[in-house]
Motif scaffolding. Structure first.
Motif, PDB file in Angstrom:
ATOM      1  N   VAL A 118       0.796  -1.187  -0.088  1.00  0.00           N
ATOM      2  CA  VAL A 118       0.031   0.221   0.067  1.00  0.00           C
ATOM      3  C   VAL A 118       0.994   1.306   0.087  1.00  0.00           C
ATOM      4  O   VAL A 118       0.507   2.497  -0.747  1.00  0.00           O
ATOM      5  CB  VAL A 118      -0.937  -0.153   1.280  1.00  0.00           C
ATOM      6  N   ALA A 119       2.028   1.174   0.683  1.00  0.00           N
ATOM      7  CA  ALA A 119       2.678   2.452   0.980  1.00  0.00           C
ATOM      8  C   ALA A 119       3.365   2.689  -0.396  1.00  0.00           C
ATOM      9  O   ALA A 119       3.294   4.020  -0.964  1.00  0.00           O
ATOM     10  CB  ALA A 119       3.775   2.248   1.835  1.00  0.00           C
TER      11      ALA A 119
ATOM     12  N   LEU B 214       2.123   2.051  -3.340  1.00  0.00           N
ATOM     13  CA  LEU B 214       1.016   2.331  -4.302  1.00  0.00           C
ATOM     14  C   LEU B 214       0.643   3.859  -4.018  1.00  0.00           C
ATOM     15  O   LEU B 214       0.693   4.683  -5.005  1.00  0.00           O
ATOM     16  CB  LEU B 214      -0.301   1.419  -4.055  1.00  0.00           C
ATOM     17  N   VAL B 215       0.768   4.072  -2.896  1.00  0.00           N
ATOM     18  CA  VAL B 215       0.301   5.738  -2.468  1.00  0.00           C
ATOM     19  C   VAL B 215       1.486   6.484  -3.134  1.00  0.00           C
ATOM     20  O   VAL B 215       1.094   7.618  -3.423  1.00  0.00           O
ATOM     21  CB  VAL B 215       0.144   5.829  -0.914  1.00  0.00           C
TER      22      VAL B 215
ATOM     23  N   LYS C 198       0.956   9.180  -5.637  1.00  0.00           N
ATOM     24  CA  LYS C 198       1.131  10.773  -5.292  1.00  0.00           C
ATOM     25  C   LYS C 198       2.193  11.500  -6.210  1.00  0.00           C
ATOM     26  O   LYS C 198       2.255  12.540  -6.836  1.00  0.00           O
ATOM     27  CB  LYS C 198       1.647  10.842  -3.756  1.00  0.00           C
TER      28      LYS C 198
ATOM     29  N   LEU D 251      -3.288  12.341  -6.597  1.00  0.00           N
ATOM     30  CA  LEU D 251      -3.804  12.281  -4.911  1.00  0.00           C
ATOM     31  C   LEU D 251      -3.776  13.884  -4.666  1.00  0.00           C
ATOM     32  O   LEU D 251      -2.849  14.445  -4.998  1.00  0.00           O
ATOM     33  CB  LEU D 251      -2.953  11.546  -4.042  1.00  0.00           C
TER      34      LEU D 251
ATOM     35  N   VAL E  79      -6.143  -4.551   2.824  1.00  0.00           N
ATOM     36  CA  VAL E  79      -5.240  -3.339   2.169  1.00  0.00           C
ATOM     37  C   VAL E  79      -6.229  -2.156   2.189  1.00  0.00           C
ATOM     38  O   VAL E  79      -5.742  -0.933   1.908  1.00  0.00           O
ATOM     39  CB  VAL E  79      -4.663  -3.618   1.074  1.00  0.00           C
TER      40      VAL E  79
ATOM     41  N   ASP F  53      -6.018  -0.006   5.017  1.00  0.00           N
ATOM     42  CA  ASP F  53      -4.732   0.614   5.063  1.00  0.00           C
ATOM     43  C   ASP F  53      -4.588   1.534   4.196  1.00  0.00           C
ATOM     44  O   ASP F  53      -3.948   2.471   4.346  1.00  0.00           O
ATOM     45  CB  ASP F  53      -3.997  -0.475   4.951  1.00  0.00           C
ATOM     46  N   LEU F  54      -5.255   1.617   2.952  1.00  0.00           N
ATOM     47  CA  LEU F  54      -5.200   2.546   1.819  1.00  0.00           C
ATOM     48  C   LEU F  54      -5.766   3.894   2.207  1.00  0.00           C
ATOM     49  O   LEU F  54      -5.088   4.775   2.043  1.00  0.00           O
ATOM     50  CB  LEU F  54      -5.908   1.819   0.587  1.00  0.00           C
TER      51      LEU F  54
ATOM     52  N   GLN G  43      -3.488   5.466   4.716  1.00  0.00           N
ATOM     53  CA  GLN G  43      -2.151   6.013   4.307  1.00  0.00           C
ATOM     54  C   GLN G  43      -2.399   6.956   3.260  1.00  0.00           C
ATOM     55  O   GLN G  43      -1.741   8.204   3.055  1.00  0.00           O
ATOM     56  CB  GLN G  43      -1.280   4.888   3.307  1.00  0.00           C
ATOM     57  N   ILE G  44      -3.445   7.094   2.551  1.00  0.00           N
ATOM     58  CA  ILE G  44      -3.833   8.295   1.509  1.00  0.00           C
ATOM     59  C   ILE G  44      -4.160   9.560   2.320  1.00  0.00           C
ATOM     60  O   ILE G  44      -3.805  10.547   2.025  1.00  0.00           O
ATOM     61  CB  ILE G  44      -4.957   7.781   0.552  1.00  0.00           C
TER      62      ILE G  44
ATOM     63  N   ALA H  61      -1.027  10.740   3.499  1.00  0.00           N
ATOM     64  CA  ALA H  61      -0.114  11.413   2.212  1.00  0.00           C
ATOM     65  C   ALA H  61      -0.921  12.878   1.992  1.00  0.00           C
ATOM     66  O   ALA H  61      -0.041  13.853   1.327  1.00  0.00           O
ATOM     67  CB  ALA H  61      -0.188  10.585   0.968  1.00  0.00           C
ATOM     68  N   LYS H  62      -2.081  13.090   1.902  1.00  0.00           N
ATOM     69  CA  LYS H  62      -2.876  14.138   1.591  1.00  0.00           C
ATOM     70  C   LYS H  62      -2.500  15.392   2.726  1.00  0.00           C
ATOM     71  O   LYS H  62      -2.690  16.622   2.429  1.00  0.00           O
ATOM     72  CB  LYS H  62      -4.175  13.935   1.490  1.00  0.00           C
TER      73      LYS H  62
END
Lengths: 275, 323
Positions: A261-262, A264-265, A269, A275, B310, B313-314, B317-318, B321-322
């Motif tokens: 997942v990390a 993917l993000v 980004k 994103l 996941v 979790d996604l 994490q998003i 990140a935002k």
């Protein structure tokens, strides 16, 4: 009730990604793909059979289903298969696909309707080769009959059909008095989608279309199948849509597998910037 | 005849966004033909829809308003659309459920050819050709229509919506044309509308779509991700058929066709029919535990994993990140 069901034979839709376009762009090459009935037409046939029986005693017919197709002799296979699942008789209009467009098919179907005088035409909402989605609507207009397109449910009432249409933001319910044209969508073959007046509304069909048993396949060989000439149905054979060339779809560039997942993000980004 | 008529779609006194894509087509087609484009707004209680249409750069907005047009049925709309359309070279609408139901019927009234769901307008020597997907988007046909009037519907996701401008088009009211005898046999019973706070699937910048693998957790797993991304929620046919979500969410050859900036396919194997509805998306993410699922062949980013682990979790994490 007497129902006309138009059927089309198409190249195996589950392998549609294997069609080839020659560099000249002159045609769509379906060589190697097995001919199959258009799935929406199979659903239309199933709906028509449900409307002409009591679901509890499907071997006793309570109406007539006539299947019709446009194509060469090989298409008799498609018609025989429909007869084996329960249709009562069949018509093949002898022609080839390259001579047809949706409008010509609709006008020829009108001529058949004028002869056969069915109560309903039930058909697939589109053939999955051309994806044109127009014959039912054109036919309804040529007949001056009401149309109920993209039907997900059809419940017979006395002299009418209550039709649930799946539209963009929900379901529109129409009541159409017969005669009428109905085009069907995917969920028409769900267990409670179609009821004749003879079938108890508590009855549940098996999900999907019915299959022919071996004796029925044998018996279907004796059911009537007549051949008509396109010229007997319509004198005007000029196309209203002309395909000048074909193209393959643009290829997508190969993607990557991300590890977690990390990862993917991070890609979304920093690389795709979405994103 | 060199002019183009847009058949607008109005609901609840507003112009539907679908109309804006047909206007984009009309602008280009009219320019190629050396003509102008007009917009027909048809229905009852049109309210603000007329003013909205008048801001879309048309030469004229034609208004057909009548109580008999309150609930849409093709049989009552087609006669008026055809009567107005007769004077135009091209009649265009968007290939929404409304356009796909109505426009072929209009074409039949006009003796016109109909090309549905076109994805591109090609212009050569002042002539129009229409590129349209066939075989579930695995081939494109380039078609022309030889009849005096041409009727087409455009794929909403392939024509960017027109933006309103400062100019206001003149409006002209027209009388409706009475339907033919067959229309007496149709009765509109109800519209069971699914209300959603989310963006329309066909207009969303981000689509989060789920398959049958989500089972009863469809909403529980997808909603937080969709909320976070301001996304529309889509689904595979299998998820719709199984009743895990409403059928109006179906994306595919025969469902809705979408082309968002980001499409996240979760637990969707990627049947040909599904790919037909989403493979024009700019960035495709696929999450599936089956490494051989066909969806990975069109995905820009594939994650082979158990979605139940996941997806939450996604979201976390998003969000980080935002931040």
């Amino acid at each position: 009730m007497k129902i006309l069901v138009p059927l089309k034979r198409v190249a195996d839709p589950d392998n549609a990604n294997k069609v080839k376009i020659p560099a000249s762009g002159e045609k769509i090459d379906t060589t190697g793909l097995e001919p199959k009935p258009n799935p929406f037409d199979e659903y239309a046939l199933e709906a028509a059979l449900r409307l002409t029986e009591n679901g509890q005693t499907p071997k006793v017919r309570a109406g007539e289903v006539i299947v019709v197709t446009f194509g060469p002799k090989e298409c008799d296979t498609t018609l025989r298969a429909a007869l084996a699942t329960g249709a009562d008789r069949a018509i093949r209009v002898d022609t080839t696909d390259d001579k047809l467009d949706g409008d010509l098919v609709a006008r020829a179907l009108k001529a058949i309707v004028d002869r056969e005088k069915p109560d309903v035409v039930v058909m697939g909402k589109q053939a999955v080769d051309g994806d044109s989605n127009q014959v039912a609507q054109l036919l309804a207009e040529y007949l001056d009959w009401p149309q109920a397109t993209f039907a997900a449910t059809v419940h017979e009432e006395d002299g009418a059909l209550l039709v649930g249409r799946e539209v963009d933001g929900g379901v529109i319910t129409l009541r159409v008095k017969l005669p009428a044209v109905v085009s069907v969508d995917l969920r028409i073959v769900a267990p409670t989608s179609v009821y004749s007046t003879k079938t108890a509304r508590t009855f549940k069909y098996n999900d999907g279309v019915r299959f022919a048993a071996l004796p029925a396949i044998m018996a279907a060989k004796k059911k009537p199948l007549v051949e008509l000439k396109l010229a007997d149905l319509t004198a005007d054979v000029a196309p209203k849509i002309v395909y000048n060339a074909f193209q393959a779809p643009p290829a997508r560039k190969a993607g990557i597998k991300v590890k977690d997942v990390a990862d993917l993000v991070l890609h979304l980004k920093d690389e795709a910037k979405v994103l | 005849m060199a002019d183009v008529l847009v058949v607008a779609e109005a609901a609840e006194g507003k112009l539907k966004k679908t109309t804006h894509s047909a206007v984009t087509f009309a602008k280009a087609a009219a320019a190629a033909l050396g003509g102008s484009y007009s917009i027909l707004v048809i229905g009852d209680a049109l309210g603000g829809a007329v003013a909205e249409a008048a801001a879309l750069g048309a030469a004229k907005v034609i208004v057909a308003e009548d109580a008999s047009l309150k609930d849409y049925v093709a049989e009552r709309y087609a006669p008026t659309v055809a009567a107005v359309g007769k004077g135009f070279a091209v009649v265009v609408g968007t290939a929404s459920a409304f356009g796909k139901d109505l426009l072929p019927r209009v074409a039949a009234k006009l003796g016109a050819g109909y090309a549905g769901d076109i994805s591109e307008l090609l212009i050569g020597g002042g002539k129009l050709q229409y590129k349209r997907p066939m075989y579930a988007g695995n081939a494109y046909g380039i078609a022309s229509i030889p009849t005096a009037v041409q009727v087409v519907s455009v794929r909403q996701s392939a024509f960017a919506p027109s933006e309103p401008g400062d100019a206001t088009a003149a409006t002209e009211k027209v009388a409706i044309v009475a339907p033919s005898a067959g229309a007496a046999r149709i009765e509109f019973v109800s519209f069971n509308q699914v209300k959603s706070e989310r963006p329309e699937l066909t207009e969303a910048r981000v689509v989060v779509a789920g398959g049958r693998a989500l089972k009863e957790s469809f909403g529980k797993l997808l909603d937080p991700l969709a909320d976070l991304l301001g996304a529309a929620v889509g689904a595979s046919r299998a998820a719709c058929d199984a009743g895990y979500c409403g059928s109006e969410l179906q994306v595919g050859q025969t469902g809705k066709v979408v082309a968002p900036s980001l499409y996240i396919a979760i637990g969707i194997s990627g049947a040909i029919q599904h790919l037909a509805g989403m493979k024009s998306s700019k960035v495709i993410v696929a999450i599936n535990k089956d490494a051989d699922a066909p969806i990975f062949q069109v995905a820009d980013y594939g994650l082979v994993a158990d979605l139940f682990q996941v997806v939450p979790d996604l979201v976390t994490q998003i969000r980080a990140a935002k931040a």
